[in-house]
Motif scaffolding. Structure first.
Motif, PDB file in Angstrom:
ATOM      1  N   TYR A   8      42.043  44.072  43.535  1.00 58.85           N
ATOM      2  CA  TYR A   8      41.573  42.941  42.912  1.00 58.85           C
ATOM      3  C   TYR A   8      40.999  43.461  41.580  1.00 58.85           C
ATOM      4  N   VAL A  12      42.287  42.024  37.913  1.00 50.03           N
ATOM      5  CA  VAL A  12      41.185  41.296  36.844  1.00 50.03           C
ATOM      6  C   VAL A  12      41.415  42.087  35.523  1.00 50.03           C
ATOM      7  N   GLU A  67      39.888  36.142  37.762  1.00 49.04           N
ATOM      8  CA  GLU A  67      39.130  36.293  39.216  1.00 49.04           C
ATOM      9  C   GLU A  67      39.891  35.336  39.993  1.00 49.04           C
ATOM     10  N   GLN A  71      41.868  36.848  43.157  1.00 48.46           N
ATOM     11  CA  GLN A  71      41.460  36.492  44.617  1.00 48.46           C
ATOM     12  C   GLN A  71      42.594  35.857  45.456  1.00 48.46           C
TER      13      GLN A  71
END
Length: 79
Positions: A8, A12, A67, A71
């Motif tokens: 993750y 980002v 983000e 996700q």
């Protein structure tokens, strides 16, 4: 940090300079530093940006933030 959290974070980071919203897969790949070849790694897990094309659908777009992209990808990749 778990594999999911690490991947993750890398996604980002890779999209740090991207302009949002991103409205289609082609623009998403173009936003990654190495395009579809951009690779995130954590332990034995290797995830290329091109793999995102296998888990994203047209309904996922537009993405409003890095983000949001990260996700969606980690959730769908089953990390």
């Amino acid at each position: 940090m778990s594999v999911k959290e690490e991947i993750y974070s890398q996604i980002v980071g890779a999209l740090e300079g991207a302009s949002f919203p991103i409205g289609n897969p082609e623009d998403l790949f173009a936003a990654f530093p190495d395009g579809a070849d951009t690779t995130c790694k954590s332990g034995d897990v290797v995830l290329k940006a091109s793999d995102a094309g296998k888990v994203l659908t047209g309904d996922d777009f537009p993405f409003k933030s890095a983000e949001n992209v990260a996700q969606t990808i980690v959730d769908r990749a089953g990390l």
